[in-house]
Design an enzyme around this catalytic site. Structure first.
Site, PDB file in Angstrom:
ATOM      1  CE  LYS A 112       1.648  -4.009   6.716  1.00  0.00           C
ATOM      2  NZ  LYS A 112       1.821  -3.195   5.494  1.00  0.00           N
TER       3      LYS A 112
ATOM      4  CB  THR B  94      -0.917   0.010   1.241  1.00  0.00           C
ATOM      5  OG1 THR B  94      -1.639  -1.217   1.289  1.00  0.00           O
ATOM      6  CG2 THR B  94      -1.888   1.167   1.186  1.00  0.00           C
ATOM      7  CB  THR B  95       3.883   2.135   2.012  1.00  0.00           C
ATOM      8  OG1 THR B  95       3.184   1.850   3.223  1.00  0.00           O
ATOM      9  CG2 THR B  95       4.779   3.338   2.221  1.00  0.00           C
TER      10      THR B  95
ATOM     11  CE1 TYR C  47     -16.538  -0.188  -3.692  1.00  0.00           C
ATOM     12  CE2 TYR C  47     -16.945  -2.056  -5.136  1.00  0.00           C
ATOM     13  CZ  TYR C  47     -17.291  -0.790  -4.680  1.00  0.00           C
ATOM     14  OH  TYR C  47     -18.378  -0.154  -5.205  1.00  0.00           O
TER      15      TYR C  47
ATOM     16  NE  ARG D 224      -4.008   2.128   3.464  1.00  0.00           N
ATOM     17  CZ  ARG D 224      -3.862   3.224   2.709  1.00  0.00           C
ATOM     18  NH1 ARG D 224      -4.562   3.357   1.598  1.00  0.00           N
ATOM     19  NH2 ARG D 224      -3.028   4.173   3.070  1.00  0.00           N
TER      20      ARG D 224
ATOM     21  CE1 TYR E  48      -1.679  -4.506   5.708  1.00  0.00           C
ATOM     22  CE2 TYR E  48      -1.354  -4.154   3.355  1.00  0.00           C
ATOM     23  CZ  TYR E  48      -1.486  -3.652   4.637  1.00  0.00           C
ATOM     24  OH  TYR E  48      -1.423  -2.298   4.839  1.00  0.00           O
TER      25      TYR E  48
ATOM     26  CB  ILE F 208       5.316  -4.749   7.233  1.00  0.00           C
ATOM     27  CG1 ILE F 208       5.747  -6.214   7.112  1.00  0.00           C
ATOM     28  CG2 ILE F 208       5.350  -4.055   5.873  1.00  0.00           C
ATOM     29  CD1 ILE F 208       4.892  -7.060   6.194  1.00  0.00           C
TER      30      ILE F 208
END
Length: 292
Positions: free
Chosen positions: A162, A44-45, A107, A138, A133, A204
């Site tokens: 994660k 994502t980062t 989503y 999100r 993850y 992370i």
């Protein structure tokens, strides 16, 4: 494969709208020089949501090539489309990444049964280590500890998680249900130390983009049982944890790296630069920390 200690969720440098390979390679080299324990490209980062498939695959290959086996590379390869996740995971394996970081589908809001089916479908097609993850803020879905225990039992590729709920009760339950051999990595900088004190194996990290040595030193101390040193570093970094999320990640991290002279700030829409007041706050925190 063991993913342990401080693992940076790498930002992706851009220049004039394109991936800046030269800056990315230099950034990876600096991270390794600073003692980082592992790297995540295309998380994502890394603005994976706005990378094309071609760019996504290229960024992972650049990272693996630059690292040359010195630290583990955990490639972001998840998707809310199971077929796409299979394709990206297979490509991460082809690129010789050490593992794949697989986000829960966002989503769509799958059920827990749907989550199990998603990861089983990927595992049926690709044989490499998976770190799942879990980031409900999100994705709008929480992968429950009980479900993770099923994944661990039924999918041998799933070796860890994660865990980015920020909920230490959930972290504790994951460790309880999945056992000490399951690699539980914090997905939030501020829960890295607390997670390690109850059995987690690292983080992370976002802030390790700009303070890799400090984060790697904290994780090394915590995992060695030196809580005095680890706590001192945790509280030194706490203002950085807060300011790194003053607006949506990775905008503050990229702004910090620009202020530190690593590479010029550039993000892709819908990300935009920091509001002026928040940029001033970030600059002040970095100055106090001696980073600018």
């Amino acid at each position: 494969m063991e993913f342990r200690g401080a693992i940076t969720a790498l930002v992706t440098p851009f220049r004039n709208g394109e991936v800046d390979e030269e800056a990315f390679r230099a950034f990876i080299e600096w991270q390794i020089e600073q003692g980082i324990h592992g790297l995540v490209p295309c998380g994502t980062t890394g603005e994976s949501a706005t990378l094309s498939h071609e760019e996504h695959k290229r960024v992972i290959r650049i990272c693996v090539d630059q690292v040359k086996g010195r630290v583990p590379v955990l490639a972001g390869a998840g998707s809310n489309n199971t077929r796409e996740a299979i394709e990206l995971t297979q490509d991460a394996k082809d690129a010789k990444a050490d593992g794949a970081l697989l986000i829960t589908p966002y989503y769509n809001k799958p059920t827990q049964t749907g989550l199990v089916a998603h990861f089983k479908a990927i595992a049926d097609r690709v044989d490499m280590p998976f770190i799942v993850y879990n980031v409900p803020s999100r994705t709008a879905v929480n992968l429950l500890p009980e479900t993770l225990a099923i994944l661990k039992k039924e999918i041998r590729q799933v070796i860890g998680v994660k865990e980015a709920t920020g909920d230490l009760n959930q972290v504790s339950r994951v460790l309880e249900f999945c056992g000490e051999d399951f690699q539980v990595l914090s997905g939030d900088d501020f829960t890295a130390l607390p997670s390690m004190t109850i059995g987690g194996c690292g983080v992370i990290s976002v802030v390790s983009n700009f303070v890799p040595k400090m984060m790697s030193d904290m994780c090394a101390a915590a995992l060695a049982g030196d809580l005095k040193t680890a706590k001192a570093l945790h509280y030194t970094m706490s203002p950085l944890y807060r300011v790194a999320f003053i607006e949506t990640n990775p905008v503050p991290a990229k702004t910090a790296l620009d202020m530190m002279g690593r590479f010029p700030f550039e993000v892709r829409l819908p990300m935009v630069p920091l509001e002026p007041a928040n940029k001033a706050k970030l600059q002040a925190v970095l100055a106090t920390a001696g980073l600018v």
